[in-house]
Design a protein around this motif. Structure first.
Motif, short mmCIF file in Angstrom:
data_model
loop_
_atom_site.label_atom_id
_atom_site.label_comp_id
_atom_site.label_asym_id
_atom_site.label_seq_id
_atom_site.Cartn_x
_atom_site.Cartn_y
_atom_site.Cartn_z
N LEU A 1 0.80 -1.08 0.13
CA LEU A 1 0.09 0.04 -0.04
C LEU A 1 0.95 1.33 -0.05
CD1 LEU A 1 -2.62 -0.98 2.56
CD2 LEU A 1 -2.91 -0.74 0.20
N ALA A 2 2.10 1.39 0.53
CA ALA A 2 2.57 2.43 0.84
C ALA A 2 3.83 2.54 -0.31
CB ALA A 2 3.56 2.58 2.08
N PHE A 3 4.35 1.60 -0.85
CA PHE A 3 5.30 1.70 -1.94
C PHE A 3 5.29 0.86 -3.20
CE2 PHE A 3 7.36 3.04 2.12
CZ PHE A 3 7.98 4.40 1.48
N GLY A 4 3.97 0.27 -3.27
CA GLY A 4 3.67 -0.30 -4.54
C GLY A 4 3.37 0.62 -5.64
N GLN A 5 3.11 -0.04 -6.69
CA GLN A 5 2.71 0.90 -7.99
C GLN A 5 1.53 1.92 -7.78
OE1 GLN A 5 1.95 -1.34 -11.51
NE2 GLN A 5 1.40 0.31 -12.73
N VAL B 1 -5.28 2.82 7.49
CA VAL B 1 -5.89 3.87 6.72
C VAL B 1 -5.28 5.15 6.85
CG1 VAL B 1 -8.02 2.54 7.11
CG2 VAL B 1 -7.32 4.31 8.73
N VAL B 2 -4.33 5.39 7.62
CA VAL B 2 -3.48 6.87 7.77
C VAL B 2 -2.15 6.65 7.44
CG1 VAL B 2 -2.98 8.54 9.31
CG2 VAL B 2 -5.15 7.35 9.51
N TYR B 3 -1.44 5.80 8.29
CA TYR B 3 0.14 5.81 7.93
C TYR B 3 0.55 5.41 6.53
CZ TYR B 3 5.23 5.35 8.03
OH TYR B 3 6.46 5.36 7.61
N PHE B 4 0.17 4.15 6.09
CA PHE B 4 0.38 3.48 5.10
C PHE B 4 -0.02 4.40 3.62
CE2 PHE B 4 -0.45 -0.83 6.76
CZ PHE B 4 0.81 -0.77 7.63
N PRO B 5 -1.35 4.94 3.61
CA PRO B 5 -1.31 5.92 2.58
C PRO B 5 -0.54 7.33 2.58
CG PRO B 5 -3.71 5.09 3.31
CD PRO B 5 -2.50 4.63 4.47
N VAL B 6 -0.37 7.87 3.83
CA VAL B 6 0.47 9.04 3.77
C VAL B 6 1.75 8.81 3.34
CG1 VAL B 6 1.38 10.70 5.51
CG2 VAL B 6 -1.09 10.07 5.49
N ALA B 7 2.53 7.64 3.83
CA ALA B 7 3.84 7.20 3.40
C ALA B 7 3.98 7.26 2.09
CB ALA B 7 4.24 6.03 4.10
N HIS B 8 2.84 6.86 1.29
CA HIS B 8 2.71 6.82 -0.20
C HIS B 8 2.71 8.48 -0.83
CE1 HIS B 8 1.91 5.06 -4.08
NE2 HIS B 8 1.19 6.13 -4.38
N TRP B 9 1.93 9.06 -0.39
CA TRP B 9 1.89 10.50 -0.67
C TRP B 9 3.24 11.00 -0.69
CZ3 TRP B 9 -2.60 12.71 2.95
CH2 TRP B 9 -3.70 12.07 2.83
N TRP C 1 6.44 9.74 0.05
CA TRP C 1 7.63 9.25 -0.24
C TRP C 1 7.75 8.24 -1.63
CZ3 TRP C 1 8.05 7.76 5.45
CH2 TRP C 1 8.84 8.63 6.10
N ALA C 2 6.75 7.81 -1.97
CA ALA C 2 6.62 7.05 -3.10
C ALA C 2 6.64 7.66 -4.36
CB ALA C 2 5.52 5.87 -3.14
N GLU C 3 7.13 7.19 -5.37
CA GLU C 3 7.18 7.81 -6.74
C GLU C 3 5.89 7.76 -7.22
OE1 GLU C 3 9.05 7.22 -11.14
OE2 GLU C 3 10.02 6.21 -9.59
N GLY C 4 5.22 8.90 -7.58
CA GLY C 4 3.75 9.02 -7.98
C GLY C 4 2.91 9.44 -6.95
N GLY C 5 3.41 9.37 -5.71
CA GLY C 5 2.48 9.92 -4.61
C GLY C 5 2.47 11.56 -4.78
N TRP C 6 1.31 11.98 -4.54
CA TRP C 6 0.83 13.16 -4.87
C TRP C 6 1.77 14.42 -4.39
CZ3 TRP C 6 -1.67 17.45 -2.42
CH2 TRP C 6 -2.24 17.34 -1.21
N LEU C 7 2.17 14.36 -3.04
CA LEU C 7 2.84 15.28 -2.33
C LEU C 7 4.52 15.10 -2.81
CD1 LEU C 7 1.41 15.24 1.30
CD2 LEU C 7 1.13 16.78 -0.59
#
Length: 480
Positions: free
Chosen positions: A75-79, A151-159, A161-167
């Motif tokens: 969820l955090a760092f997948g595609q 529902v909070v940490y995994f999505p926010v980590a994606h926003w 740090w992950a490539e494609g995350g909106w932030l």
């Protein structure tokens, strides 16, 4: 071999034993931070709540680790899916990953990156626990960790740090967790506090720290582990950026400790041990997002500003009436906001990226991006955490009974006491009320209208007899 093929072969990333070993060491350092946090928080509570405070941090190691392997890493760092969440089937259960498969363009295996990021996921909900000391059910807390991480940490980590995350794509700089870890945890703490309410005796009974040596031990171990937290976040040790992050971590932490102590001396007349430990943690929090963007001189500025502002912020709970037991909001939320925003002023453009802050000719653009990241993560975490706590409270009750709170959560949740004052040996007890006997003395904690930091000064005999100056600078009367 044709030159073109030679170039392609040279450009292809290969596994680096040095970087892999470095990252495994950093991972171990970050893992140590969760037990260190347990000691830091454990020393600040009353005797009757020590074990519960330790366990509220320690249980995160168990819950979040399992969730991370099952689906959290995916969820955090997948595609990326729309900038808000990731998913890669091979990451579920960490079963479809090759032994030497590299993470992106780095020279470390996916497994190493996954376990490094796991330790961030573990410590973030543990940070929240300090705000809830003395009064919540252990089962409710464990359920909250599982839901909040999902529902909070995994999505926010994606926003963030992950490539494609909106932030991430917006250009928000967060080197190691100012938004994803500290603002996220601090806002969540405030949200849950609003649901569970105040401790019995808040602003009336003294609730001073029971063991300042434990607090200092925890702070020292946090400082030690934080080098892995920050320097390791660059994921390699090849180009000097990790070294700058390491230096900035040390510098800002030292400066924040001095800033907190200076404020404390001017406002309350004492240099307290608790103030030194808390100031160091405030500096660590503030430099976390900025350590790859600022110079060592900038790190001094970040540290001093964070130390003073966090020292001021710990008293806000008395002004606004929310019971943040161990000042998670005052240190982690405020420190995270300060460090994230100061990037927009002090970023040099010569370390992790070419983004420059206002003082280095970059105008207000980066400051605006940082503000967007701060506001969005804070708002999302605050609202969702409040709702999760409300649901748990409705389903099973989030708070222990009044009798259990007075007797001590250690007894109610763990059937143990931290210290054997009878000298007979053993920690487990079955006698009702033993927790109150072990820790019910009203000599530990926050006195009326003051933070634990002023209470420490009061215990040394330096507090005024007729009143106590709160962190907000106003005189508060102290009832006998």
């Amino acid at each position: 071999m044709p030159p073109g093929i030679m170039t392609l072969a040279a450009d292809k990333a290969t596994l680096s034993p040095a970087n892999t070993g470095f990252m495994l060491i950093c991972t171990a350092l970050v893992m140590l931070m969760t037990p260190a946090l347990a000691f830091f928080y454990g020393g600040m509570v009353r005797v009757k709540s020590v074990l519960n405070m330790l366990m509220m941090s320690f249980i995160s190691l168990g819950i979040v680790t399992v969730l991370w392997v099952l689906y959290g890493f995916g969820l955090a760092f997948g595609q990326d899916n729309g900038g808000f969440l990731g998913w890669t089937g091979d990451f579920a259960g960490l079963g479809g990953i090759g032994l030497t498969e590299l993470w992106g363009t780095t020279t470390i295996p996916v497994y190493v990156f996954a376990v490094f990021q796991l330790m961030f996921a573990v410590i973030t909900p543990a940070l929240i626990s300090g705000a809830l000391a003395d009064r919540v059910k252990f089962t409710a807390w464990a359920l909250f960790i599982a839901l909040w991480a999902t529902v909070v940490y995994f999505p926010v980590a994606h926003w963030v740090w992950a490539e494609g995350g909106w932030l991430f794509d917006l250009g928000v700089i967060d080197f190691a967790g100012g938004t994803a870890v500290h603002i996220n945890a601090g806002a969540a703490a405030l949200g849950v506090i609003l649901v569970v309410g105040k401790r019995i005796g808040f602003k009336k009974d003294p609730m001073r720290p029971h063991s300042l040596p434990l607090v200092m031990l925890g702070a020292g171990l946090l400082w030690f582990g934080w080098f892995g937290f920050n320097a390791g976040s660059w994921l390699n040790n090849d180009d000097g950026v990790g070294a700058v992050a390491f230096v900035d971590t040390q510098v800002a932490t030292a400066a924040a400790m001095l800033g907190w102590l200076g404020y404390e001396k001017l406002r309350h007349g004492s240099f307290t041990t608790l103030g030194a430990a808390s100031g160091a943690v405030a500096g660590l929090v503030a430099i976390t997002p900025a350590c790859g963007a600022v110079s060592p001189l900038g790190a001094i500025a970040v540290g001093v500003i964070a130390g003073v502002l966090c020292a001021m912020a710990v008293g806000l709970k008395y002004r606004f009436g929310y019971d943040d037991s161990l000042d998670v909001v005052g240190v982690h939320l405020v420190g995270g906001v300060v460090g994230s925003l100061l990037i927009g002023l002090f970023a040099t453009g010569g370390v992790q990226s070419d983004a420059k802050g206002l003082f280095y000719g970059g105008g207000l653009e980066q400051l605006g991006k940082q503000a967007v990241g701060v506001v969005c993560v804070l708002s999302y975490s605050l609202v969702v955490s409040f709702l999760l706590a409300k649901i748990i409270d409705w389903v099973m009750g989030f708070r222990v009974s009044e009798d259990e709170e007075v007797a001590g959560v250690d007894q109610a949740a763990h059937a143990e006491t931290a210290y054997d004052f009878g000298g007979t040996g053993g920690g487990a007890v079955a006698r009702p009320g033993a927790g109150a006997a072990a820790g019910g003395a009203p000599s530990h904690g926050d006195g009326p209208g003051r933070s634990k930091h002023q209470d420490t000064a009061a215990a040394s005999g330096k507090a005024p007899a007729s009143g106590e100056t709160s962190a907000s600078g106003k005189e508060k009367s102290v009832d006998a």
